[in-house]
Design an enzyme around this catalytic site. Structure first.
Site, PDB file in Angstrom:
ATOM      1  N   ASP A   8       0.866  -1.193   0.000  1.00 41.41           N
ATOM      2  CA  ASP A   8       0.000   0.000   0.000  1.00 41.41           C
ATOM      3  C   ASP A   8       0.895   1.233   0.000  1.00 41.41           C
ATOM      4  O   ASP A   8       2.087   1.157   0.300  1.00 41.41           O
ATOM      5  CB  ASP A   8      -0.921   0.018   1.232  1.00 41.41           C
ATOM      6  CG  ASP A   8      -1.833   1.260   1.253  1.00 41.41           C
ATOM      7  OD1 ASP A   8      -2.482   1.534   0.222  1.00 41.41           O
ATOM      8  OD2 ASP A   8      -1.860   1.978   2.267  1.00 41.41           O
ATOM      9  N   SER A   9       0.279   2.376  -0.286  1.00 43.76           N
ATOM     10  CA  SER A   9       1.024   3.638  -0.235  1.00 43.76           C
ATOM     11  C   SER A   9       1.433   3.970   1.204  1.00 43.76           C
ATOM     12  O   SER A   9       2.282   4.830   1.409  1.00 43.76           O
ATOM     13  CB  SER A   9       0.164   4.767  -0.799  1.00 43.76           C
ATOM     14  OG  SER A   9      -0.988   4.923   0.021  1.00 43.76           O
ATOM     15  N   CYS A  71      -4.281  -1.494  -2.098  1.00 41.16           N
ATOM     16  CA  CYS A  71      -4.447  -0.054  -2.338  1.00 41.16           C
ATOM     17  C   CYS A  71      -5.336   0.085  -3.568  1.00 41.16           C
ATOM     18  O   CYS A  71      -4.992  -0.440  -4.641  1.00 41.16           O
ATOM     19  CB  CYS A  71      -3.077   0.572  -2.593  1.00 41.16           C
ATOM     20  SG  CYS A  71      -3.131   2.307  -3.072  1.00 41.16           S
ATOM     21  N   GLU A 150      -2.147   9.169   7.915  1.00 37.54           N
ATOM     22  CA  GLU A 150      -0.691   8.956   7.876  1.00 37.54           C
ATOM     23  C   GLU A 150       0.008   9.773   8.962  1.00 37.54           C
ATOM     24  O   GLU A 150       1.017   9.361   9.517  1.00 37.54           O
ATOM     25  CB  GLU A 150      -0.133   9.339   6.497  1.00 37.54           C
ATOM     26  CG  GLU A 150      -0.518   8.379   5.387  1.00 37.54           C
ATOM     27  CD  GLU A 150       0.195   7.030   5.496  1.00 37.54           C
ATOM     28  OE1 GLU A 150       1.404   7.022   5.772  1.00 37.54           O
ATOM     29  OE2 GLU A 150      -0.469   5.986   5.327  1.00 37.54           O
ATOM     30  N   CYS A 182     -10.949   3.060  -0.316  1.00 40.07           N
ATOM     31  CA  CYS A 182      -9.545   3.373  -0.040  1.00 40.07           C
ATOM     32  C   CYS A 182      -9.232   2.562   1.217  1.00 40.07           C
ATOM     33  O   CYS A 182     -10.003   2.597   2.188  1.00 40.07           O
ATOM     34  CB  CYS A 182      -9.356   4.856   0.230  1.00 40.07           C
ATOM     35  SG  CYS A 182      -7.715   5.248   0.904  1.00 40.07           S
ATOM     36  N   HIS A 184      -7.290   2.907   3.510  1.00 39.58           N
ATOM     37  CA  HIS A 184      -7.089   3.677   4.745  1.00 39.58           C
ATOM     38  C   HIS A 184      -8.411   3.882   5.503  1.00 39.58           C
ATOM     39  O   HIS A 184      -8.411   4.050   6.720  1.00 39.58           O
ATOM     40  CB  HIS A 184      -6.526   5.075   4.440  1.00 39.58           C
ATOM     41  CG  HIS A 184      -5.044   5.113   4.179  1.00 39.58           C
ATOM     42  ND1 HIS A 184      -4.487   4.615   3.031  1.00 39.58           N
ATOM     43  CD2 HIS A 184      -4.019   5.605   4.918  1.00 39.58           C
ATOM     44  CE1 HIS A 184      -3.170   4.812   3.075  1.00 39.58           C
ATOM     45  NE2 HIS A 184      -2.861   5.411   4.211  1.00 39.58           N
TER      46      HIS A 184
HETATM   47  N1  DGL Z   1      -4.851   3.338   0.627  1.00 43.89           N
HETATM   48  C1  DGL Z   1      -4.866   3.779  -0.706  1.00 43.89           C
HETATM   49  C2  DGL Z   1      -6.096   3.346  -1.485  1.00 43.89           C
HETATM   50  O1  DGL Z   1      -6.684   2.343  -1.170  1.00 43.89           O
HETATM   51  C3  DGL Z   1      -4.382   5.110  -1.143  1.00 43.89           C
HETATM   52  C4  DGL Z   1      -4.212   6.262  -0.257  1.00 43.89           C
HETATM   53  C5  DGL Z   1      -3.317   7.302  -0.893  1.00 43.89           C
HETATM   54  O2  DGL Z   1      -2.107   7.072  -0.874  1.00 43.89           O
HETATM   55  O3  DGL Z   1      -3.815   8.308  -1.414  1.00 43.89           O
HETATM   56  O4  DGL Z   1      -6.468   3.975  -2.448  1.00 43.89           O
END
Ligand code: DGL
Length: 292
Positions: A8-9, A71, A150, A182, A184
């Site tokens: 993931d990011s 992600c 984050e 997302c 997150h």
């Molecule tokens: N967690 C990521 C997603 O599912 C991306 C969050 C990001 O880096 O903008 O899209």
């Protein structure tokens, strides 16, 4: 033992990693979070593809049985360029979110919240409507959610304020289902629930994603969810004891001691602290690995 790689990011993929741990308690986990370069959601497709490839190439050296692009943004941007390129199967998180949304909605009105990039791509909307053109999809980008999470501000007044603003679009929309598109966002599910109408079902695609992973592994003949005796010396004794206690609590029979390795391009101490909370178990020592 089965080894699952997750990328993931940043911290978001931990919502999928913790689901791997729940559904596949014996699996090893190799996790890379590109926290140093998050968020991906405001980047261009070319940037996301380049960065995703770097991280996945790194994880590919870890003897994986399967890799989850945990992600949505990276799945939308880079999935087609990753499948078939590695000796292990690669799955993303979009398909699971789409299937869960279709299975959940009763009134055919679905909300999708995600990063700018994911919403602009309309990936969920297209896939949902391809399966059922009757379903109305209302997408909403929530660009500040990921940076706030984050930064350790998941429970902050800023998060509450932004959630109220972004999610007001759903107030009179009539949706009965909201997809957290997302990875997150499950980390702020309580905040999200506070700002959407009562009765709206909140879909976290992690559950379906891991079910899909297990299905793919089984198709390839990989044995999953089988407890094996802990290999002596692979873990510190205290870590093994902790894992064994957890295993006993789970089903009373698990004796394996899976290994969990976490890598980040960000601050490893920050990752250990926040990541352990989000993963629901100690990350252990996190290694910093950066790419240009
Ligand atoms: N967690 C990521 C997603 O599912 C991306 C969050 C990001 O880096 O903008 O899209």
């Amino acid at each position: 033992m089965t080894t699952i790689g997750l990328f993931d990011s940043g911290f978001g993929g931990l919502t999928v990693a913790r689901e791997v741990r729940r559904q596949m308690p014996c699996a090893n986990i190799e996790y890379y979070g590109d926290n140093g370069r998050a968020p991906y959601g405001s980047r261009t497709r070319d940037e996301i593809v380049r960065m995703t490839r770097q991280c996945v190439d790194f994880l590919a050296s870890k003897d994986l049985d399967l890799l989850i692009i945990a992600c949505n943004t990276a799945t939308v941007a880079a999935f087609d360029q990753l499948t078939g390129k590695y000796p292990f199967p690669v799955i993303g998180v979009i398909e699971a979110g789409v299937n869960a949304a279709i299975a959940t909605t009763k009134n055919n009105k679905v909300g999708v919240i995600a990063t700018q990039f994911t919403i602009q791509s309309e990936a969920h909307k297209k896939a949902i409507q391809e399966a059922n053109p009757e379903i109305d999809v209302i997408g909403k980008a929530c660009p500040s959610f990921c940076p706030l999470i984050e930064a350790g501000l998941a429970d902050s007044p800023e998060m509450d304020r932004d959630a109220r603003e972004y999610l007001s679009v759903y107030k009179d929309s009539g949706i009965d289902t909201l997809v957290l598109a997302c990875t997150h966002y499950p980390l702020i599910a309580d905040t999200i629930r506070r700002h959407i109408p009562d009765g709206v079902a909140v879909v976290d695609p992690a559950v379906e994603t891991v079910k899909q992973a297990i299905g793919v592994l089984k198709e390839r003949g990989v044995v999953v969810q089988t407890c094996e005796p802990a290999a002596p010396g692979r873990e510190t004794s205290s870590r093994r004891e902790e894992l064994e206690r957890e295993s006993e609590r789970r089903d009373g029979s698990c004796e394996c001691a899976p290994t969990y390795h976490f890598y980040t391009s960000g601050d490893p101490v920050h990752f250990e602290k926040l990541g352990s909370r989000f993963f629901g178990a100690p990350t252990g020592k996190v290694q910093q690995v950066k790419f240009e």
